[in-house]
Design an enzyme around this catalytic site. Structure first.
Site, PDB file in Angstrom:
ATOM      1  N   PHE A  11       0.824  -1.215   0.000  1.00 51.91           N
ATOM      2  CA  PHE A  11       0.000   0.000   0.000  1.00 51.91           C
ATOM      3  C   PHE A  11       0.866   1.277   0.000  1.00 51.91           C
ATOM      4  N   ASP A  32      10.423  -6.672  -3.370  1.00 50.63           N
ATOM      5  CA  ASP A  32       9.189  -7.028  -2.663  1.00 50.63           C
ATOM      6  C   ASP A  32       8.946  -8.528  -2.816  1.00 50.63           C
ATOM      7  N   SER A  84       2.033  -6.111   8.044  1.00 49.37           N
ATOM      8  CA  SER A  84       1.530  -4.845   8.573  1.00 49.37           C
ATOM      9  C   SER A  84       0.188  -4.920   9.309  1.00 49.37           C
ATOM     10  N   THR A 132       6.054   2.786  12.811  1.00 46.09           N
ATOM     11  CA  THR A 132       4.669   3.063  13.162  1.00 46.09           C
ATOM     12  C   THR A 132       4.542   3.709  14.542  1.00 46.09           C
ATOM     13  N   ASP A 133       3.439   4.438  14.744  1.00 42.35           N
ATOM     14  CA  ASP A 133       3.174   5.007  16.078  1.00 42.35           C
ATOM     15  C   ASP A 133       2.784   3.933  17.092  1.00 42.35           C
ATOM     16  N   GLU A 134       2.450   2.712  16.582  1.00 40.19           N
ATOM     17  CA  GLU A 134       1.969   1.673  17.497  1.00 40.19           C
ATOM     18  C   GLU A 134       3.045   1.220  18.473  1.00 40.19           C
ATOM     19  N   TYR A 158       2.515  -7.447  16.244  1.00 44.30           N
ATOM     20  CA  TYR A 158       2.936  -6.548  15.164  1.00 44.30           C
ATOM     21  C   TYR A 158       3.782  -5.398  15.718  1.00 44.30           C
ATOM     22  N   SER A 161       7.144  -6.403  17.013  1.00 50.48           N
ATOM     23  CA  SER A 161       8.135  -6.709  15.968  1.00 50.48           C
ATOM     24  C   SER A 161       8.667  -5.417  15.346  1.00 50.48           C
ATOM     25  N   LYS A 162       7.797  -4.421  15.186  1.00 49.11           N
ATOM     26  CA  LYS A 162       8.251  -3.137  14.634  1.00 49.11           C
ATOM     27  C   LYS A 162       9.152  -2.434  15.658  1.00 49.11           C
ATOM     28  N   PRO A 213     -18.135  -4.120  10.282  1.00 44.51           N
ATOM     29  CA  PRO A 213     -17.793  -4.568  11.640  1.00 44.51           C
ATOM     30  C   PRO A 213     -17.035  -3.507  12.429  1.00 44.51           C
ATOM     31  N   GLY A 292      -6.324  -7.186  23.183  1.00 40.88           N
ATOM     32  CA  GLY A 292      -5.233  -6.215  23.432  1.00 40.88           C
ATOM     33  C   GLY A 292      -5.387  -4.922  22.645  1.00 40.88           C
TER      34      GLY A 292
HETATM   35  P1  NAD Z   1       1.419  -3.547   3.267  1.00 42.32           P
HETATM   36  O1  NAD Z   1       1.117  -4.773   4.072  1.00 42.32           O
HETATM   37  O2  NAD Z   1       0.378  -2.978   2.412  1.00 42.32           O
HETATM   38  O3  NAD Z   1       2.694  -3.832   2.329  1.00 42.32           O
HETATM   39  C1  NAD Z   1       3.827  -4.509   2.771  1.00 42.32           C
HETATM   40  C2  NAD Z   1       4.648  -4.908   1.555  1.00 42.32           C
HETATM   41  O4  NAD Z   1       5.844  -5.574   2.018  1.00 42.32           O
HETATM   42  C3  NAD Z   1       3.925  -5.878   0.620  1.00 42.32           C
HETATM   43  O5  NAD Z   1       4.092  -5.483  -0.724  1.00 42.32           O
HETATM   44  C4  NAD Z   1       4.633  -7.211   0.866  1.00 42.32           C
HETATM   45  O6  NAD Z   1       4.630  -8.069  -0.257  1.00 42.32           O
HETATM   46  C5  NAD Z   1       6.023  -6.748   1.228  1.00 42.32           C
HETATM   47  N1  NAD Z   1       6.753  -7.714   2.062  1.00 42.32           N
HETATM   48  C6  NAD Z   1       6.285  -8.401   3.146  1.00 42.32           C
HETATM   49  N2  NAD Z   1       7.247  -9.207   3.625  1.00 42.32           N
HETATM   50  C7  NAD Z   1       8.355  -9.008   2.851  1.00 42.32           C
HETATM   51  C8  NAD Z   1       9.664  -9.540   2.870  1.00 42.32           C
HETATM   52  N3  NAD Z   1      10.043 -10.456   3.760  1.00 42.32           N
HETATM   53  N4  NAD Z   1      10.531  -9.093   1.927  1.00 42.32           N
HETATM   54  C9  NAD Z   1      10.165  -8.186   0.990  1.00 42.32           C
HETATM   55  N5  NAD Z   1       8.935  -7.676   0.928  1.00 42.32           N
HETATM   56  C10 NAD Z   1       8.030  -8.071   1.847  1.00 42.32           C
HETATM   57  O7  NAD Z   1       1.970  -2.503   4.328  1.00 42.32           O
HETATM   58  P2  NAD Z   1       1.797  -0.905   4.353  1.00 42.32           P
HETATM   59  O8  NAD Z   1       0.542  -0.579   5.038  1.00 42.32           O
HETATM   60  O9  NAD Z   1       2.088  -0.377   3.014  1.00 42.32           O
HETATM   61  O10 NAD Z   1       2.987  -0.529   5.351  1.00 42.32           O
HETATM   62  C11 NAD Z   1       4.305  -0.291   4.845  1.00 42.32           C
HETATM   63  C12 NAD Z   1       5.223   0.031   6.010  1.00 42.32           C
HETATM   64  O11 NAD Z   1       4.749   1.183   6.689  1.00 42.32           O
HETATM   65  C13 NAD Z   1       5.304  -1.074   7.066  1.00 42.32           C
HETATM   66  O12 NAD Z   1       6.623  -1.147   7.522  1.00 42.32           O
HETATM   67  C14 NAD Z   1       4.383  -0.596   8.170  1.00 42.32           C
HETATM   68  O13 NAD Z   1       4.799  -1.084   9.424  1.00 42.32           O
HETATM   69  C15 NAD Z   1       4.564   0.904   8.064  1.00 42.32           C
HETATM   70  N6  NAD Z   1       3.414   1.727   8.501  1.00 42.32           N
HETATM   71  C16 NAD Z   1       2.168   1.474   8.013  1.00 42.32           C
HETATM   72  C17 NAD Z   1       1.120   2.312   8.382  1.00 42.32           C
HETATM   73  C18 NAD Z   1      -0.279   2.095   7.856  1.00 42.32           C
HETATM   74  O14 NAD Z   1      -1.209   2.771   8.319  1.00 42.32           O
HETATM   75  N7  NAD Z   1      -0.509   1.218   6.892  1.00 42.32           N
HETATM   76  C19 NAD Z   1       1.356   3.367   9.264  1.00 42.32           C
HETATM   77  C20 NAD Z   1       2.647   3.573   9.753  1.00 42.32           C
HETATM   78  C21 NAD Z   1       3.679   2.748   9.353  1.00 42.32           C
HETATM   79  O1  DAU Z   2      -1.092   3.317  13.600  1.00 41.16           O
HETATM   80  C1  DAU Z   2      -0.398   2.857  12.484  1.00 41.16           C
HETATM   81  C2  DAU Z   2      -0.851   1.449  12.140  1.00 41.16           C
HETATM   82  O2  DAU Z   2      -2.156   1.578  11.561  1.00 41.16           O
HETATM   83  C3  DAU Z   2       0.084   0.722  11.192  1.00 41.16           C
HETATM   84  O3  DAU Z   2       1.322   0.544  11.817  1.00 41.16           O
HETATM   85  C4  DAU Z   2      -0.501  -0.633  10.788  1.00 41.16           C
HETATM   86  O4  DAU Z   2       0.333  -1.255   9.825  1.00 41.16           O
HETATM   87  C5  DAU Z   2      -1.875  -0.401  10.175  1.00 41.16           C
HETATM   88  O5  DAU Z   2      -2.474  -1.642   9.862  1.00 41.16           O
HETATM   89  C6  DAU Z   2      -2.765   0.374  11.146  1.00 41.16           C
HETATM   90  O6  DAU Z   2      -3.093  -0.436  12.305  1.00 41.16           O
HETATM   91  P1  DAU Z   2      -4.558  -0.434  12.951  1.00 41.16           P
HETATM   92  O7  DAU Z   2      -4.721  -1.682  13.704  1.00 41.16           O
HETATM   93  O8  DAU Z   2      -4.822   0.835  13.643  1.00 41.16           O
HETATM   94  O9  DAU Z   2      -5.434  -0.438  11.562  1.00 41.16           O
HETATM   95  P2  DAU Z   2      -6.767  -1.231  11.178  1.00 41.16           P
HETATM   96  O10 DAU Z   2      -7.230  -0.642   9.895  1.00 41.16           O
HETATM   97  O11 DAU Z   2      -6.614  -2.692  11.272  1.00 41.16           O
HETATM   98  O12 DAU Z   2      -7.781  -0.770  12.325  1.00 41.16           O
HETATM   99  C7  DAU Z   2      -8.065   0.599  12.550  1.00 41.16           C
HETATM  100  C8  DAU Z   2      -8.981   0.656  13.770  1.00 41.16           C
HETATM  101  O13 DAU Z   2     -10.262   0.120  13.399  1.00 41.16           O
HETATM  102  C9  DAU Z   2      -8.507  -0.174  14.943  1.00 41.16           C
HETATM  103  O14 DAU Z   2      -8.860   0.495  16.152  1.00 41.16           O
HETATM  104  C10 DAU Z   2      -9.282  -1.476  14.831  1.00 41.16           C
HETATM  105  C11 DAU Z   2     -10.585  -1.014  14.214  1.00 41.16           C
HETATM  106  N1  DAU Z   2     -11.260  -1.982  13.315  1.00 41.16           N
HETATM  107  C12 DAU Z   2     -10.517  -2.560  12.325  1.00 41.16           C
HETATM  108  C13 DAU Z   2     -11.099  -3.443  11.447  1.00 41.16           C
HETATM  109  C14 DAU Z   2     -10.278  -4.112  10.361  1.00 41.16           C
HETATM  110  C15 DAU Z   2     -12.607  -2.241  13.458  1.00 41.16           C
HETATM  111  O15 DAU Z   2     -13.285  -1.685  14.343  1.00 41.16           O
HETATM  112  N2  DAU Z   2     -13.190  -3.109  12.571  1.00 41.16           N
HETATM  113  C16 DAU Z   2     -12.487  -3.741  11.582  1.00 41.16           C
HETATM  114  O16 DAU Z   2     -13.076  -4.566  10.840  1.00 41.16           O
END
Ligand code: NAD
Ligand code: DAU
Length: 351
Positions: A11, A32, A84, A132-134, A158, A161-162, A213, A292
């Site tokens: 993404f 990737d 992620s 991530t902020d998590e 998750y 690990s980050k 949901p 959690g």
């Molecule tokens: P995503 O899950 O959409 O994409 C992850 C990508 O990494 C995929 O294309 C996958 O094929 C690739 N990948 C997974 N394992 C791999 C490996 N071993 N070697 C090479 N490629 C691999 O994730 P995202 O939401 O785009 O997040 C990208 C980064 O940003 C992550 O490090 C995540 O922790 C961080 N991040 C995400 C968010 C968010 O809201 N999505 C917020 C803050 C930080």
């Molecule tokens: O804060 C940054 C993080 O945001 C990234 O590091 C992660 O990679 C990314 O996946 C995201 O984590 P969250 O757990 O916050 O995102 P998610 O979209 O899974 O959920 C957002 C919020 O919505 C969370 O409080 C859980 C809730 N949720 C999620 C899903 C999928 C629901 O209530 N219903 C749902 O079906």
């Protein structure tokens, strides 16, 4: 000049690669693994672009990453590759430890080896780790937003690990002098987000008349940032960030989950009214909470704003509307993800 981007078919990574090549002549080596989250359809625009070199492989494959450094001599690495999704980490943490922790370790080792052999060039070299902020854990309702000095208190496999990967990156700076930068960002949303995450899942389910949901009471707070604003911030940190420093990235956009879902429903009511005249909000269904489940995240973005002059361009109102419009206009992308046919390319590789 070349940069090495990992996870560039996911993404945020694919948005970053598209944004990078729209603004720069500098080539991108995109490493990737194409897990379920990697989707080459995200990069269709670059199909015939010689500046984009796609390599399917694992950041934990020492031989491969060492060879990529030697062959391409990147001036920077931007490490997006990760598992992620928090819910998946609860059901199966192993891949998270393998990629997020051990994979980042392997990449750091290869970068260290490369930097050591390029003494003069290495003053330019940068390793930017996207996190991530998590990692900071859960905030109390009135607590100030996370700053870069907050303690690490990860609560899910998750985020743990980050957190571990962030610590390794820090250690490589202090111990080996590897020129690293770390960014910790809040929740992203926008085009190409896999429909397991809250916003694309709700849009998809709504359009298909399925339940929306909401975990627990829906009062958990997340801090939302439009994905291209995250990409701009990463670019800024790469160009101007101080080595060894951490930058928190966020758009001061805290919202409870229930409010996010209600907003999506009312935009969809206007853009794509249901045939029965009911609101999409009628599909909202409260379900069992995530184990959690962190109650609140919020990013204090003062440092990146003050030191690097970065500001997001989108408000939540503009960003969420753009996102919903994108999903409406790109239903074929979603359909291919949902029916699994986006994997055809990958499966052919192994046939
Ligand atoms: P995503 O899950 O959409 O994409 C992850 C990508 O990494 C995929 O294309 C996958 O094929 C690739 N990948 C997974 N394992 C791999 C490996 N071993 N070697 C090479 N490629 C691999 O994730 P995202 O939401 O785009 O997040 C990208 C980064 O940003 C992550 O490090 C995540 O922790 C961080 N991040 C995400 C968010 C968010 O809201 N999505 C917020 C803050 C930080
Ligand atoms: O804060 C940054 C993080 O945001 C990234 O590091 C992660 O990679 C990314 O996946 C995201 O984590 P969250 O757990 O916050 O995102 P998610 O979209 O899974 O959920 C957002 C919020 O919505 C969370 O409080 C859980 C809730 N949720 C999620 C899903 C999928 C629901 O209530 N219903 C749902 O079906």
């Amino acid at each position: 000049m070349t940069i090495l981007v990992t996870g560039g078919a996911g993404f945020i990574g694919s948005n970053f690669v598209l944004d990078w090549l729209a603004q720069s002549e500098e080539a991108v080596i995109n490493l990737d693994l194409l897990t379920y989250a990697g989707n080459l359809d995200n990069l269709t625009k670059l199909k015939n672009d010689p500046r984009h070199v796609f390599v399917q492989g694992d950041i934990g494959d020492k031989e491969l990453v060492t060879r990529l450094f030697a062959e391409h001599r990147p001036r920077a690495v931007v490490n997006f590759a990760a598992e992620s999704h928090v819910d998946r980490s609860i059901h199966g943490p192993e891949d998270f430890i393998r990629t997020n922790l051990l994979g980042t370790f392997t990449l750091l080792e290869a970068a260290r080896g490369f930097a050591a052999t390029t003494a003069s060039e290495s003053s330019e070299f940068r390793f930017l780790h996207v996190s991530t902020d998590e990692v900071y854990g859960s905030l109390a309702p009135e607590a100030p937003a996370f700053s870069e000095t907050n303690r690490y208190e990860p609560n899910s496999p998750y985020s743990a690990s980050k957190a571990g990967s962030d610590h390794l990156v820090r250690a490589y700076f202090h111990t080996y002098g590897l020129p690293v930068l770390t960014t910790n960002c809040s929740n992203n949303y926008g085009p190409f987000q896999f429909p397991e995450k809250l916003i694309p899942l709700v849009i998809h389910n709504a359009l298909n008349g399925k339940p929306l949901p909401i975990y627990g009471d829906g009062r958990q707070v997340r801090d939302w940032l439009y994905v291209t604003d995250h990409c701009t911030a990463i670019r800024r940190v790469l160009e101007q960030g101080r080595l060894g420093e951490v930058y928190n990235i966020g758009g001061w956009n805290e919202r409870p989950n229930i409010e996010i879902v209600q907003t999506i429903c009312s935009i969809l009511d206007a853009l794509r009214p249901r045939n029965d005249g009911q609101s999409y909000a009628d599909l909202i269904t409260f379900v069992k909470d995530r184990p959690g489940h962190d109650r609140r995240y919020a990013i204090d973005a003062s440092k990146i704003e003050r030191d690097l002059g970065w500001r997001p361009s989108e408000t939540f109102e503009t960003g969420i509307r753009k996102t919903i419009e994108w999903y409406l206009e790109n239903q074929s992308w979603v359909t291919k993800v949902v029916d699994g046919s986006y994997r055809t390319w990958v499966e052919k590789q192994y046939a």
